[in-house]
Design a protein around this motif. Structure first.
Motif, short mmCIF file in Angstrom:
data_model
loop_
_atom_site.label_atom_id
_atom_site.label_comp_id
_atom_site.label_asym_id
_atom_site.label_seq_id
_atom_site.Cartn_x
_atom_site.Cartn_y
_atom_site.Cartn_z
N LEU A 13 0.82 -1.20 0.00
CA LEU A 13 0.00 0.00 0.00
C LEU A 13 0.86 1.25 0.00
O LEU A 13 0.55 2.23 -0.68
N VAL A 14 1.95 1.24 0.77
CA VAL A 14 2.87 2.37 0.78
C VAL A 14 3.43 2.59 -0.62
O VAL A 14 3.54 3.72 -1.11
N ILE A 15 3.80 1.50 -1.28
CA ILE A 15 4.34 1.58 -2.64
C ILE A 15 3.31 2.17 -3.59
O ILE A 15 3.61 3.07 -4.38
N LEU A 16 2.07 1.68 -3.51
CA LEU A 16 1.03 2.17 -4.42
C LEU A 16 0.72 3.64 -4.18
O LEU A 16 0.55 4.42 -5.13
N ALA A 89 11.64 0.09 -9.99
CA ALA A 89 12.23 -0.08 -8.66
C ALA A 89 12.80 1.24 -8.14
O ALA A 89 12.60 1.59 -6.97
N VAL A 90 13.49 1.96 -8.99
CA VAL A 90 14.06 3.25 -8.58
C VAL A 90 12.96 4.22 -8.20
O VAL A 90 13.04 4.93 -7.18
N THR A 91 11.90 4.26 -9.00
CA THR A 91 10.77 5.16 -8.72
C THR A 91 10.16 4.87 -7.36
O THR A 91 9.83 5.79 -6.60
N ILE A 92 9.99 3.59 -7.05
CA ILE A 92 9.41 3.21 -5.76
C ILE A 92 10.37 3.52 -4.62
O ILE A 92 9.99 4.14 -3.61
N LEU A 93 11.62 3.11 -4.77
CA LEU A 93 12.58 3.23 -3.67
C LEU A 93 12.94 4.67 -3.35
O LEU A 93 13.20 5.01 -2.19
N GLU A 94 12.97 5.53 -4.35
CA GLU A 94 13.33 6.92 -4.07
C GLU A 94 12.26 7.60 -3.22
O GLU A 94 12.51 8.63 -2.61
N GLN A 95 11.08 7.00 -3.16
CA GLN A 95 9.99 7.57 -2.37
C GLN A 95 9.70 6.79 -1.09
O GLN A 95 8.84 7.20 -0.31
N THR A 96 10.40 5.69 -0.88
CA THR A 96 10.10 4.86 0.29
C THR A 96 11.32 4.49 1.13
O THR A 96 11.17 4.17 2.31
N LEU A 97 12.50 4.51 0.56
CA LEU A 97 13.71 4.08 1.28
C LEU A 97 14.32 5.26 2.02
O LEU A 97 14.67 6.27 1.41
N SER A 98 14.46 5.13 3.32
CA SER A 98 15.01 6.22 4.12
C SER A 98 16.51 6.35 3.92
O SER A 98 17.20 5.39 3.57
N ASP A 99 17.03 7.54 4.16
CA ASP A 99 18.47 7.77 4.05
C ASP A 99 19.26 6.90 5.02
O ASP A 99 20.33 6.38 4.68
N ASP A 100 18.74 6.75 6.23
CA ASP A 100 19.45 5.96 7.23
C ASP A 100 19.61 4.51 6.79
O ASP A 100 20.69 3.93 6.91
N ALA A 101 18.52 3.94 6.28
CA ALA A 101 18.57 2.55 5.83
C ALA A 101 19.48 2.40 4.62
O ALA A 101 20.28 1.46 4.53
N LEU A 102 19.37 3.34 3.68
CA LEU A 102 20.22 3.29 2.49
C LEU A 102 21.69 3.36 2.87
O LEU A 102 22.51 2.56 2.40
N THR A 103 22.04 4.32 3.71
CA THR A 103 23.43 4.51 4.11
C THR A 103 23.97 3.28 4.82
O THR A 103 25.10 2.83 4.56
N HIS A 104 23.16 2.71 5.70
CA HIS A 104 23.59 1.52 6.44
C HIS A 104 23.90 0.36 5.50
O HIS A 104 24.95 -0.29 5.62
N ASN A 253 12.15 -6.75 -0.60
CA ASN A 253 11.30 -7.91 -0.88
C ASN A 253 9.95 -7.47 -1.43
O ASN A 253 9.45 -8.03 -2.41
N ALA A 254 9.35 -6.46 -0.79
CA ALA A 254 8.04 -5.98 -1.24
C ALA A 254 8.12 -5.42 -2.66
O ALA A 254 7.24 -5.67 -3.48
N VAL A 255 9.18 -4.67 -2.94
CA VAL A 255 9.36 -4.09 -4.28
C VAL A 255 9.53 -5.20 -5.31
O VAL A 255 8.90 -5.19 -6.38
N GLN A 256 10.38 -6.17 -5.00
CA GLN A 256 10.63 -7.25 -5.95
C GLN A 256 9.37 -8.06 -6.22
O GLN A 256 9.06 -8.38 -7.37
N TYR A 257 8.61 -8.38 -5.18
CA TYR A 257 7.39 -9.16 -5.36
C TYR A 257 6.34 -8.38 -6.15
O TYR A 257 5.62 -8.93 -6.97
N GLU A 258 6.24 -7.07 -5.88
CA GLU A 258 5.24 -6.27 -6.59
C GLU A 258 5.60 -6.16 -8.08
O GLU A 258 4.73 -6.24 -8.95
N ILE A 259 6.88 -5.97 -8.37
CA ILE A 259 7.30 -5.90 -9.77
C ILE A 259 7.05 -7.24 -10.47
O ILE A 259 6.58 -7.29 -11.61
N MET A 260 7.34 -8.33 -9.78
CA MET A 260 7.12 -9.65 -10.36
C MET A 260 5.64 -9.87 -10.66
O MET A 260 5.27 -10.35 -11.75
N ALA A 261 4.78 -9.52 -9.71
CA ALA A 261 3.34 -9.68 -9.92
C ALA A 261 2.86 -8.81 -11.07
O ALA A 261 2.06 -9.26 -11.92
N ASP A 262 3.34 -7.59 -11.13
CA ASP A 262 2.96 -6.67 -12.21
C ASP A 262 3.36 -7.21 -13.57
O ASP A 262 2.59 -7.17 -14.54
#
Length: 280
Positions: A13-16, A89-104, A253-262
């Motif tokens: 839902l966050v992705i959508l 994937a880039v479109t989704i992640l740039e709007q959902t992936l936090s800087d802290d998680a990315l940096t880590h 995982n959520a991004v990969q599964y959603e892209i696969m389903a799409d």
């Protein structure tokens, strides 16, 4: 409804919402950093490997892909276009992936061990003959068990950390259901069951499928990381269990599964021009 499904559904839902409304969470990572993140972590290659999943589509529908000839290869290459999948994937992640998680994640995977892991994972992802990989991995596990090696438990720890909420089973079931329903709607098959009936049918075999997925993941890990020492496997398991890394993998995982389903839904629509209606 289990907590696993709730958390996975929430992520979808966050992705959508992100895709539909373009809302950007606070400190969401910018596009250039996301693209670098994909390359550093190897998630770009993992996305590319989704295309190999298209080989399972005819089996799900009870269709012989040989009937399509060269058209099947052309169709799957168009539907599972790696450039389009990476862009999504880039479109989704740039709007959902936090800087802290990315940096880590980048700090770990950019390390000497991290880059070796990515190299091994990329090579494993791009092996089309999954059966051969599974057989070799199973042989490795059998030998480790025979020796009483603790490496088996370390590999299990890694797999649990990568899919800490156990979403893989439910996600794969939903992908298959969405594909079957899309194929039925497109006239590719004559489906006699509705979505709820399909879920009930899959529920009957859920325990066996979960066990098969776990064994497959274990054999795959044994094969992929065969060139690493026990200490390195332990270090990787420790890294994957860190909260920020858990956040990263839950989202990936959520991004990969959603892209696969799409993509499978798109494939079902495109198959309408290639395949006569069949009962399932």
């Amino acid at each position: 409804m289990t907590q696993v499904l709730v958390r996975f559904t929430s992520l979808v839902l966050v992705i959508l919402v992100a895709l539909l409304w373009g809302t950007v969470p606070v400190r969401a990572a910018e596009r250039e950093r996301i693209e670098a993140f994909l390359a550093t972590t190897g998630f770009d290659v993992a996305l590319d490997s989704i295309a190999f999943a298209s080989s399972s589509a005819p089996d799900m529908l009870g269709i012989d892909p040989g009937e399509f000839g060269a058209e099947w290869k052309r169709l799957t290459e168009e539907v599972f276009d790696t450039g389009e999948m990476r862009e999504l994937a880039v479109t989704i992640l740039e709007q959902t992936l936090s800087d802290d998680a990315l940096t880590h994640a980048v700090e770990f995977y950019a390390s000497a061990l991290g880059q070796r892991l990515v190299e091994a994972e990329n090579a494993s992802h791009m092996i089309e003959d999954d059966e051969a990989k599974q057989l070799e991995g199973q042989a490795i596990i059998a030998e480790l068990v025979k020796k009483g090696s603790g490496r088996v438990e370390s590999l299990k720890r890694m797999n649990r950390a990568i899919d800490s909420d156990g979403t893989a089973l439910r996600a794969l079931q939903e992908i298959q259901i969405r594909f079957l329903l899309a194929a039925s709607a497109a006239g590719v098959i004559d489906l006699q069951l509705d979505a709820d009936e399909l879920r009930a049918l899959m529920k009957q075999n859920e325990a066996a499928l979960r066990g098969a997925l776990q064994l497959s993941a274990l054999a795959g890990a044994a094969y992929t990381y065969k060139g690493f020492s026990d200490a390195e496997i332990e270090a990787y398991a420790d890294a994957l269990e860190q909260p920020l890394m858990q956040e990263v993998y839950e989202l990936l995982n959520a991004v990969q599964y959603e892209i696969m389903a799409d993509r499978f839904e798109a494939l079902a629509v495109r198959m309408a021009g290639l395949q006569p209606v069949q009962d399932i």
